[in-house]
Design a protein around this motif. Structure first.
Motif, PDB file in Angstrom:
ATOM      1  N   PRO A  77       0.820  -1.210   0.000  1.00 31.05           N
ATOM      2  CA  PRO A  77       0.000   0.000   0.000  1.00 31.05           C
ATOM      3  C   PRO A  77       0.860   1.269   0.000  1.00 31.05           C
ATOM      4  O   PRO A  77       1.903   1.327   0.647  1.00 31.05           O
ATOM      5  N   VAL A  78       0.439   2.268  -0.754  1.00 32.67           N
ATOM      6  CA  VAL A  78       1.081   3.580  -0.789  1.00 32.67           C
ATOM      7  C   VAL A  78       0.141   4.555  -0.075  1.00 32.67           C
ATOM      8  O   VAL A  78      -0.775   5.100  -0.680  1.00 32.67           O
ATOM      9  N   PRO A  79       0.327   4.773   1.226  1.00 28.49           N
ATOM     10  CA  PRO A  79      -0.633   5.576   1.982  1.00 28.49           C
ATOM     11  C   PRO A  79      -0.520   7.075   1.763  1.00 28.49           C
ATOM     12  O   PRO A  79      -1.448   7.820   2.060  1.00 28.49           O
ATOM     13  N   THR A  80       0.624   7.548   1.260  1.00 32.01           N
ATOM     14  CA  THR A  80       0.824   8.979   1.028  1.00 32.01           C
ATOM     15  C   THR A  80       1.496   9.158  -0.321  1.00 32.01           C
ATOM     16  O   THR A  80       2.462   8.462  -0.633  1.00 32.01           O
ATOM     17  N   ILE A  81       0.992  10.103  -1.116  1.00 34.19           N
ATOM     18  CA  ILE A  81       1.523  10.306  -2.456  1.00 34.19           C
ATOM     19  C   ILE A  81       1.723  11.791  -2.733  1.00 34.19           C
ATOM     20  O   ILE A  81       0.911  12.620  -2.299  1.00 34.19           O
ATOM     21  N   GLY A  82       2.811  12.143  -3.404  1.00 29.54           N
ATOM     22  CA  GLY A  82       3.002  13.518  -3.849  1.00 29.54           C
ATOM     23  C   GLY A  82       2.012  13.854  -4.953  1.00 29.54           C
ATOM     24  O   GLY A  82       1.718  13.007  -5.809  1.00 29.54           O
ATOM     25  N   ILE A  83       1.496  15.076  -4.978  1.00 31.08           N
ATOM     26  CA  ILE A  83       0.423  15.419  -5.913  1.00 31.08           C
ATOM     27  C   ILE A  83       0.786  16.621  -6.774  1.00 31.08           C
ATOM     28  O   ILE A  83      -0.098  17.355  -7.223  1.00 31.08           O
ATOM     29  N   VAL A  84       2.076  16.839  -7.031  1.00 34.27           N
ATOM     30  CA  VAL A  84       2.482  17.968  -7.857  1.00 34.27           C
ATOM     31  C   VAL A  84       3.432  17.501  -8.959  1.00 34.27           C
ATOM     32  O   VAL A  84       4.058  16.448  -8.867  1.00 34.27           O
ATOM     33  N   TYR A  85       3.493  18.323 -10.018  1.00 32.87           N
ATOM     34  CA  TYR A  85       4.464  18.119 -11.082  1.00 32.87           C
ATOM     35  C   TYR A  85       4.948  19.495 -11.540  1.00 32.87           C
ATOM     36  O   TYR A  85       4.480  20.535 -11.048  1.00 32.87           O
ATOM     37  N   TYR A  86       5.890  19.505 -12.484  1.00 33.93           N
ATOM     38  CA  TYR A  86       6.467  20.753 -12.973  1.00 33.93           C
ATOM     39  C   TYR A  86       6.412  20.801 -14.496  1.00 33.93           C
ATOM     40  O   TYR A  86       6.478  19.762 -15.155  1.00 33.93           O
ATOM     41  N   ALA A  87       6.326  22.015 -15.025  1.00 32.61           N
ATOM     42  CA  ALA A  87       6.387  22.202 -16.468  1.00 32.61           C
ATOM     43  C   ALA A  87       7.820  22.197 -16.965  1.00 32.61           C
ATOM     44  O   ALA A  87       8.057  22.108 -18.170  1.00 32.61           O
ATOM     45  N   PHE A  88       8.766  22.304 -16.063  1.00 38.32           N
ATOM     46  CA  PHE A  88      10.190  22.292 -16.385  1.00 38.32           C
ATOM     47  C   PHE A  88      10.940  21.843 -15.136  1.00 38.32           C
ATOM     48  O   PHE A  88      10.387  21.867 -14.023  1.00 38.32           O
ATOM     49  N   CYS A  89      12.190  21.434 -15.297  1.00 35.53           N
ATOM     50  CA  CYS A  89      12.973  21.057 -14.125  1.00 35.53           C
ATOM     51  C   CYS A  89      13.137  22.275 -13.222  1.00 35.53           C
ATOM     52  O   CYS A  89      13.573  23.343 -13.684  1.00 35.53           O
ATOM     53  N   PRO A  90      12.811  22.147 -11.954  1.00 36.21           N
ATOM     54  CA  PRO A  90      12.763  23.329 -11.095  1.00 36.21           C
ATOM     55  C   PRO A  90      14.118  23.938 -10.761  1.00 36.21           C
ATOM     56  O   PRO A  90      14.195  25.119 -10.440  1.00 36.21           O
ATOM     57  N   GLY A  91      15.194  23.188 -10.820  1.00 37.42           N
ATOM     58  CA  GLY A  91      16.492  23.760 -10.466  1.00 37.42           C
ATOM     59  C   GLY A  91      16.480  24.245  -9.024  1.00 37.42           C
ATOM     60  O   GLY A  91      16.091  23.518  -8.103  1.00 37.42           O
ATOM     61  N   THR A  92      16.897  25.489  -8.817  1.00 37.66           N
ATOM     62  CA  THR A  92      16.934  26.033  -7.461  1.00 37.66           C
ATOM     63  C   THR A  92      15.623  26.704  -7.056  1.00 37.66           C
ATOM     64  O   THR A  92      15.449  27.065  -5.904  1.00 37.66           O
ATOM     65  N   ASP A  93      14.713  26.900  -8.002  1.00 40.56           N
ATOM     66  CA  ASP A  93      13.415  27.517  -7.698  1.00 40.56           C
ATOM     67  C   ASP A  93      12.330  26.472  -7.879  1.00 40.56           C
ATOM     68  O   ASP A  93      11.942  26.138  -8.990  1.00 40.56           O
ATOM     69  N   CYS A  94      11.849  25.953  -6.753  1.00 39.99           N
ATOM     70  CA  CYS A  94      10.867  24.860  -6.787  1.00 39.99           C
ATOM     71  C   CYS A  94       9.435  25.340  -6.560  1.00 39.99           C
ATOM     72  O   CYS A  94       8.530  24.531  -6.361  1.00 39.99           O
TER      73      CYS A  94
END
Length: 233
Positions: A116-133
């Motif tokens: 079971p995966v009880p917690t999941i991240g729910i975001v993505y990015y349009a580009f690699c975030p680098g130092t600004d996430c």
């Protein structure tokens, strides 16, 4: 006919919840307030365990490219390093999901996993975030469902106009604290056009339908929703 509640109207007694714990942006089946010490404690633990062999897609710049669908990805996040310290603060592996021209919807289903995966991240990015996430984007829909093997697992859904890519940090955690790590298995399917749930007059629900397909069934279409969403009423 059936309907879907807006996410902000989901009942407070629901067994799922989206929240920010310190700097975690996660979706967890057992929604509850989390003490900040769990977040900081996990970060320290992850930085210690990540001294071992790291996944080849540990960082966004080395994201595994997914361009042919359907596709299944498997792995383990326990040796991944911390992403976006001070913002995400989680140990994830990265995937670049390439979308063809036109409107596309990607459906990510974790039912192939036995743990079971009880917690999941729910975001993505349009580009690699680098130092600004800070430019993260929430998935359009996400929920937990009972899989054919009777294990409760999450799914994620996102749409974009191609051609282009989205960069997805796959984070899976434990409960009750949004920390931890572990193995994962996810099936990704790409749909042409925008898909959603189709509610019929008999209160049944047909999943993963385009608006035209739902209209042909004389149903009511809900864009970027799933019949497995707990707000289905």
């Amino acid at each position: 006919a059936c309907r879907f509640l807006p996410k902000e109207e989901k009942p407070s007694t629901s067994s799922v919840g989206r929240y920010v714990c310190g700097n975690f942006i996660v979706f967890q089946e057992e929604f509850q307030m989390i003490n900040m010490r769990y977040c900081t404690g996990f970060a320290a633990l992850a930085m210690t365990t990540a001294a071992f062999a790291q996944p080849i897609n540990d960082d966004c710049v080395n994201a595994t490219v997914l361009s042919t669908f359907p596709v299944q990805v498997t792995g383990d996040t326990c040796t991944a390093t911390i992403d976006c310290p001070g913002l995400l603060d989680w140990a994830a592996v990265w995937y670049e999901i390439q979308m063809p021209a036109g409107d596309n919807t990607v459906f990510i289903d974790f039912c192939c996993g036995t743990d079971p995966v009880p917690t999941i991240g729910i975001v993505y990015y349009a580009f690699c975030p680098g130092t600004d996430c800070s430019a993260y984007i929430f998935f359009d829909d996400y929920a937990f469902r009972t899989c054919p093997n009777n294990v409760r697992q999450p799914y994620l859904m996102a749409t974009m106009n191609g051609p282009g890519s989205i960069f997805w940090p796959l984070y899976r955690g434990d409960a009750p604290a949004p920390g931890g790590c572990g193995p994962f298995c996810a099936d990704l399917t790409m749909y042409s056009g925008i898909i959603g749930a189709c509610c019929l007059a008999d209160f049944s629900c047909v999943d993963l339908q385009t608006e035209a397909e739902c209209t042909a069934l004389n149903g009511t279409w809900f864009s970027l929703r799933s019949c497995q969403d707990n707000s289905f009423a």
